[in-house]
Motif scaffolding. Structure first.
Motif, PDB file in Angstrom:
ATOM      1  N   ALA A  72       0.829  -1.202   0.000  1.00 55.41           N
ATOM      2  CA  ALA A  72       0.000   0.000   0.000  1.00 55.41           C
ATOM      3  C   ALA A  72       0.869   1.259   0.000  1.00 55.41           C
ATOM      4  O   ALA A  72       0.561   2.249  -0.695  1.00 55.41           O
ATOM      5  N   PHE A  73       1.961   1.233   0.763  1.00 56.89           N
ATOM      6  CA  PHE A  73       2.873   2.381   0.827  1.00 56.89           C
ATOM      7  C   PHE A  73       3.498   2.651  -0.537  1.00 56.89           C
ATOM      8  O   PHE A  73       3.598   3.807  -0.975  1.00 56.89           O
ATOM      9  N   ILE A  74       3.908   1.608  -1.210  1.00 62.05           N
ATOM     10  CA  ILE A  74       4.586   1.738  -2.507  1.00 62.05           C
ATOM     11  C   ILE A  74       3.587   1.984  -3.628  1.00 62.05           C
ATOM     12  O   ILE A  74       3.871   2.667  -4.613  1.00 62.05           O
ATOM     13  N   GLY A  75       2.392   1.404  -3.484  1.00 58.05           N
ATOM     14  CA  GLY A  75       1.380   1.531  -4.530  1.00 58.05           C
ATOM     15  C   GLY A  75       1.380   0.386  -5.510  1.00 58.05           C
ATOM     16  O   GLY A  75       1.160   0.582  -6.705  1.00 58.05           O
ATOM     17  N   THR A  76       1.630  -0.833  -5.016  1.00 56.70           N
ATOM     18  CA  THR A  76       1.617  -1.997  -5.895  1.00 56.70           C
ATOM     19  C   THR A  76       0.230  -2.630  -5.926  1.00 56.70           C
ATOM     20  O   THR A  76      -0.618  -2.357  -5.081  1.00 56.70           O
ATOM     21  N   GLU A  77       0.025  -3.469  -6.887  1.00 48.60           N
ATOM     22  CA  GLU A  77      -1.156  -4.330  -6.928  1.00 48.60           C
ATOM     23  C   GLU A  77      -0.758  -5.619  -6.216  1.00 48.60           C
ATOM     24  O   GLU A  77      -0.240  -6.544  -6.815  1.00 48.60           O
ATOM     25  N   HIS A  78      -0.993  -5.643  -4.913  1.00 52.73           N
ATOM     26  CA  HIS A  78      -0.434  -6.708  -4.081  1.00 52.73           C
ATOM     27  C   HIS A  78      -1.384  -7.883  -3.943  1.00 52.73           C
ATOM     28  O   HIS A  78      -2.598  -7.691  -3.780  1.00 52.73           O
ATOM     29  N   ARG A  79      -0.805  -9.079  -3.963  1.00 54.83           N
ATOM     30  CA  ARG A  79      -1.573 -10.300  -3.813  1.00 54.83           C
ATOM     31  C   ARG A  79      -0.858 -11.226  -2.834  1.00 54.83           C
ATOM     32  O   ARG A  79       0.365 -11.377  -2.908  1.00 54.83           O
ATOM     33  N   THR A  80      -1.626 -11.823  -1.943  1.00 55.22           N
ATOM     34  CA  THR A  80      -1.085 -12.805  -0.998  1.00 55.22           C
ATOM     35  C   THR A  80      -1.584 -14.185  -1.400  1.00 55.22           C
ATOM     36  O   THR A  80      -2.802 -14.404  -1.508  1.00 55.22           O
ATOM     37  N   VAL A  81      -0.664 -15.084  -1.663  1.00 53.44           N
ATOM     38  CA  VAL A  81      -1.002 -16.467  -2.008  1.00 53.44           C
ATOM     39  C   VAL A  81      -1.046 -17.266  -0.710  1.00 53.44           C
ATOM     40  O   VAL A  81      -0.022 -17.429  -0.041  1.00 53.44           O
ATOM     41  N   VAL A  82      -2.240 -17.738  -0.336  1.00 55.09           N
ATOM     42  CA  VAL A  82      -2.433 -18.452   0.926  1.00 55.09           C
ATOM     43  C   VAL A  82      -2.498 -19.951   0.647  1.00 55.09           C
ATOM     44  O   VAL A  82      -3.288 -20.405  -0.191  1.00 55.09           O
ATOM     45  N   LEU A  83      -1.660 -20.699   1.358  1.00 52.20           N
ATOM     46  CA  LEU A  83      -1.553 -22.142   1.151  1.00 52.20           C
ATOM     47  C   LEU A  83      -2.052 -22.876   2.388  1.00 52.20           C
ATOM     48  O   LEU A  83      -1.875 -22.408   3.514  1.00 52.20           O
ATOM     49  N   ASP A  84      -2.639 -24.054   2.163  1.00 52.46           N
ATOM     50  CA  ASP A  84      -3.138 -24.854   3.281  1.00 52.46           C
ATOM     51  C   ASP A  84      -2.288 -26.108   3.443  1.00 52.46           C
ATOM     52  O   ASP A  84      -1.476 -26.442   2.575  1.00 52.46           O
ATOM     53  N   PRO A  85      -2.428 -26.822   4.564  1.00 52.60           N
ATOM     54  CA  PRO A  85      -1.602 -28.013   4.797  1.00 52.60           C
ATOM     55  C   PRO A  85      -1.737 -29.068   3.714  1.00 52.60           C
ATOM     56  O   PRO A  85      -0.754 -29.739   3.368  1.00 52.60           O
ATOM     57  N   GLN A  86      -2.922 -29.218   3.149  1.00 53.58           N
ATOM     58  CA  GLN A  86      -3.138 -30.261   2.139  1.00 53.58           C
ATOM     59  C   GLN A  86      -2.295 -30.022   0.893  1.00 53.58           C
ATOM     60  O   GLN A  86      -1.704 -30.954   0.337  1.00 53.58           O
ATOM     61  N   SER A  87      -2.228 -28.767   0.438  1.00 51.63           N
ATOM     62  CA  SER A  87      -1.423 -28.479  -0.754  1.00 51.63           C
ATOM     63  C   SER A  87       0.056 -28.682  -0.478  1.00 51.63           C
ATOM     64  O   SER A  87       0.818 -29.114  -1.355  1.00 51.63           O
ATOM     65  N   LEU A  88       0.486 -28.388   0.747  1.00 50.48           N
ATOM     66  CA  LEU A  88       1.901 -28.560   1.098  1.00 50.48           C
ATOM     67  C   LEU A  88       2.285 -30.029   1.242  1.00 50.48           C
ATOM     68  O   LEU A  88       3.433 -30.402   1.021  1.00 50.48           O
ATOM     69  N   LEU A  89       1.325 -30.847   1.624  1.00 52.01           N
ATOM     70  CA  LEU A  89       1.586 -32.274   1.812  1.00 52.01           C
ATOM     71  C   LEU A  89       1.348 -33.087   0.550  1.00 52.01           C
ATOM     72  O   LEU A  89       1.730 -34.262   0.507  1.00 52.01           O
ATOM     73  N   ASP A  90       0.741 -32.504  -0.449  1.00 52.38           N
ATOM     74  CA  ASP A  90       0.383 -33.230  -1.660  1.00 52.38           C
ATOM     75  C   ASP A  90       1.607 -33.960  -2.231  1.00 52.38           C
ATOM     76  O   ASP A  90       2.633 -33.333  -2.515  1.00 52.38           O
ATOM     77  N   PRO A  91       1.530 -35.286  -2.400  1.00 49.32           N
ATOM     78  CA  PRO A  91       2.700 -36.053  -2.877  1.00 49.32           C
ATOM     79  C   PRO A  91       3.211 -35.583  -4.231  1.00 49.32           C
ATOM     80  O   PRO A  91       4.429 -35.602  -4.485  1.00 49.32           O
ATOM     81  N   GLY A  92       2.290 -35.174  -5.108  1.00 47.92           N
ATOM     82  CA  GLY A  92       2.718 -34.695  -6.419  1.00 47.92           C
ATOM     83  C   GLY A  92       3.546 -33.425  -6.327  1.00 47.92           C
ATOM     84  O   GLY A  92       4.550 -33.266  -7.040  1.00 47.92           O
ATOM     85  N   HIS A  93       3.135 -32.513  -5.454  1.00 47.20           N
ATOM     86  CA  HIS A  93       3.895 -31.270  -5.273  1.00 47.20           C
ATOM     87  C   HIS A  93       5.272 -31.557  -4.686  1.00 47.20           C
ATOM     88  O   HIS A  93       6.279 -31.013  -5.139  1.00 47.20           O
TER      89      HIS A  93
END
Length: 632
Positions: free
Chosen positions: A342-363
């Motif tokens: 907000a200070f800089i003036g970017t179009e900011h996005r936060t990518v939120v990850l859950d435990p299932q995506s982090l544990l996914d065997p394929g990933h």
């Protein structure tokens, strides 16, 4: 950015088995999703996978030139002929970005060279024609490339000064050589099998982060700032650049701060160029915020005041409620990233990850395949890989704040008297070899990793340049800087390169501009810590670029999830890995130690103990994918 590979043989003609260079090139497909090319001629075959960033139409590779002629893009030949080769060909397979290519183009044009493309690739090709191997010393950027000089029957391999882009090679039984951006490209050739010996395991689990020898037996890494020449007379390797000690000429703080700001602005400005969408990685820390602010300012200068830069941060679904501080993490990043955006003036996005995506065997399997190694940092690797995948949906180039801690003294070991006094690599006080992997007692006895670490540490200290008149305290801080820049940083750059390129994303690192690094390395430590804090010089140079809360925020490491569901799932995966059908994991790890961690309540699993489980899971995935021959 791209992926490069090749095969040189003065015995067998590579053209007799063209499917091999095709297979080697295909192994690097994620690094170059936008196209591929081959060149095959007498004694040599080169491959290229392209991530198109500059001159989308004109930058295809391998790029070939003959004396006095325009560059050409190689075509795939038939197995029985060499329709695109010539005895005088100069062939380039190139990965990376050269940030001073405009200046070099003008110099080469003044010397009589004509250009047919806008690409930096052609600048490197013409530069080789003009200066030979001397082209390496003229380049500013991140790059790894191979030049096959058919007339001289000589191969040149070159890697950038800081080692941002990777490059590996191995000799073949017939006296030839294979090379590639990643070891997996070498293993696609039948004469380079995935083998690991005792020294490779020491390199992997000793956490000394050297360059040259690798985990893989017979596979070497071209050192940062290094070049390799290979011809019928054999192979030579030398450095064209390394850190040196010299007096600091800008004596006062104000002049030094201004020079830091100038060099950083120049690095960011030169790295903005691209013919594809760009963005920044904005964690909410000082390093990334300064880069993002400079990048956003430059973008507005070029494209108008309404131009908005995209910025990205990663977060976990549980982080706001469950964050727990440790030796590496002091607070929750996401709110600071939002505030900085907000200070800089970017179009900011936060990518939120859950435990299932982090544990996914394929990933997890994709991450291990990207690294070519069982040594990683678990959910922090998987989350970075997934973050890069989300960014790639909108952008092809991202700028990062990586390396600021090494350049400006951000880590605790620069300021902790116990770390400064310890006769070992400072990061081993945080992550020892036991935390990296509890090795099987028989294997641990054979490897003697502690002895290996001590010997390597002595060798590393001997390589640190000295300056006459330095005090013992000043010399020790120079040692810490050198160890951090030449060893610790290398594994962070490997991590960022492999996981970003696995998603077809190019990540640029302005703090790795070698001119900035050289200047900071030779700035007296009293100026680095002039306000009694870490990264004092960067904070001073970044004044006005970040909100005060971010500017004065303490160093924070890349975030890890704290969700007990993740810990619970990790324990399950580690249990399955330990009890795998072939038993190979149990041959390498101390099952008793791992089992004790498996019995810990998920809510009470500490980060260091959890890292052991992460490495067991990754080891099983690595063994399953590569089926390496392990000889100890």
């Amino acid at each position: 950015m791209c992926g490069i590979t090749g095969w040189i043989s003065f015995g067998e003609e590579p053209g007799h088995r063209p499917h091999l260079i095709d297979r080697m090139t295909a192994a690097l497909a994620p690094r170059g999703p936008d196209g591929s090319g081959l060149w095959i001629g007498p004694h040599a075959a080169l491959g290229h996978r392209r991530l198109a960033v500059l001159d989308i139409e004109g930058g295809a590779q391998p790029m070939t030139a003959r004396p006095g002629g325009p560059p050409r893009t190689a075509r795939t030949p038939t197995p029985t002929s060499h329709p695109n080769s010539d005895p005088t060909d100069i062939v380039l397979s190139y990965s990376g970005e050269v940030y001073n290519h405009h200046e070099l183009r003008e110099e080469l044009q003044a010397a009589g060279h004509d250009f047919a493309t806008r690409s930096d690739t052609e600048v490197v090709l013409r530069g080789y024609q003009e200066w030979g191997a001397g082209i390496a010393e003229r380049l500013v950027g991140m790059y790894a490339f191979a030049v096959w000089d058919a007339g001289a029957r000589r191969l040149l391999l070159v890697r950038d000064r800081m080692g941002v882009k990777p490059l590996y090679y191995a000799r073949t039984p017939d006296g030839g050589l294979v090379f590639g951006s990643e070891p997996k490209a070498l293993f696609a050739h039948p004469d380079c099998a995935p083998r690991v010996d005792a020294q490779g395991l020491r390199e992997a689990y000793g956490l000394v982060f050297g360059t040259g020898a690798t985990l893989w037996a017979g596979v070497r890494e071209v050192p940062p700032g290094g070049l390799v020449v290979f011809d019928r007379d054999g192979l030579t390797e030398r450095l064209y650049w390394q850190l040196t000690a010299r007096p600091h000429e800008d004596g006062d703080l104000a002049t030094t701060t201004a020079e830091i700001r100038r060099r950083l602005e120049h690095a960011v400005r030169s790295q903005l160029e691209a013919d594809v969408p760009r963005c920044s990685l904005l964690s909410g820390g000082l390093d990334s915020t300064v880069v993002t602010a400079l990048l956003a300012d430059e973008l507005r200068l070029r494209e108008g005041p309404a131009a908005r830069l995209r910025s990205y941060a990663v977060d976990y679904s549980d982080q706001a409620e469950r964050f727990t501080g440790d030796v590496l993490r002091t607070g929750h990043d996401a709110p600071y990233a939002v505030e900085a955006g907000a200070f800089i003036g970017t179009e900011h996005r936060t990518v939120v990850l859950d435990p299932q995506s982090l544990l996914d065997p394929g990933h997890r399997a994709a991450v291990v395949a990207a690294r070519d190694s069982p040594i990683g940092v678990g959910d922090m690797d998987t989350s970075l890989y997934l973050l890069f995948g989300r960014i790639k949906e909108h952008s092809t180039v991202a700028l990062s704040g990586e390396a600021a801690d090494e350049v400006f003294g951000g880590y605790p070991w620069f300021h902790d008297p116990a770390a400064l006094a310890a006769p070992t690599f400072p990061w081993l006080r945080v992550t020892s070899d036991q935390a990296a992997m509890p090795l099987h007692p028989d294997l641990a006895g054979e490897l003697r990793i502690g002895e290996f670490q001590r010997d390597t540490y002595r060798t590393a200290l001997a390589a640190v340049p000295r300056l006459d008149g330095e005090s013992a305290a000043q010399r020790r801080q120079r040692e810490m800087q050198h160890l951090s820049l030449t060893r610790w940083l290398r594994q962070l750059l490997h991590r960022k390169d492999r996981l970003s390129m696995a998603q077809g994303l190019e990540v640029r690192v302005p703090y790795c501009d070698h001119r900035l690094v050289e200047y900071a390395f030779n700035t007296p430590w009293e100026l680095h810590g002039h306000d009694g804090r870490e990264k004092s010089l960067l904070r001073a140079a970044g004044a006005g670029l970040a909100p005060r809360s971010v500017l004065w925020r303490a160093k924070n490491h890349y975030p890890a999830t704290h969700h007990p569901d993740y810990n619970r799932g990790l324990q399950r995966l580690a249990h399955e890995a330990l009890d795998g059908a072939d038993g190979r994991v149990r041959d390498l790890v101390d099952a008793r130690v791992v089992t004790s961690v498996l019995k810990t309540a998920p809510e009470q699993l500490e980060w260091g103990h959890r890292l052991r489980l992460e490495r067991v899971v990754d080891l099983a995935l690595w063994l399953d994918r590569y089926r390496p021959e392990i000889t100890v």
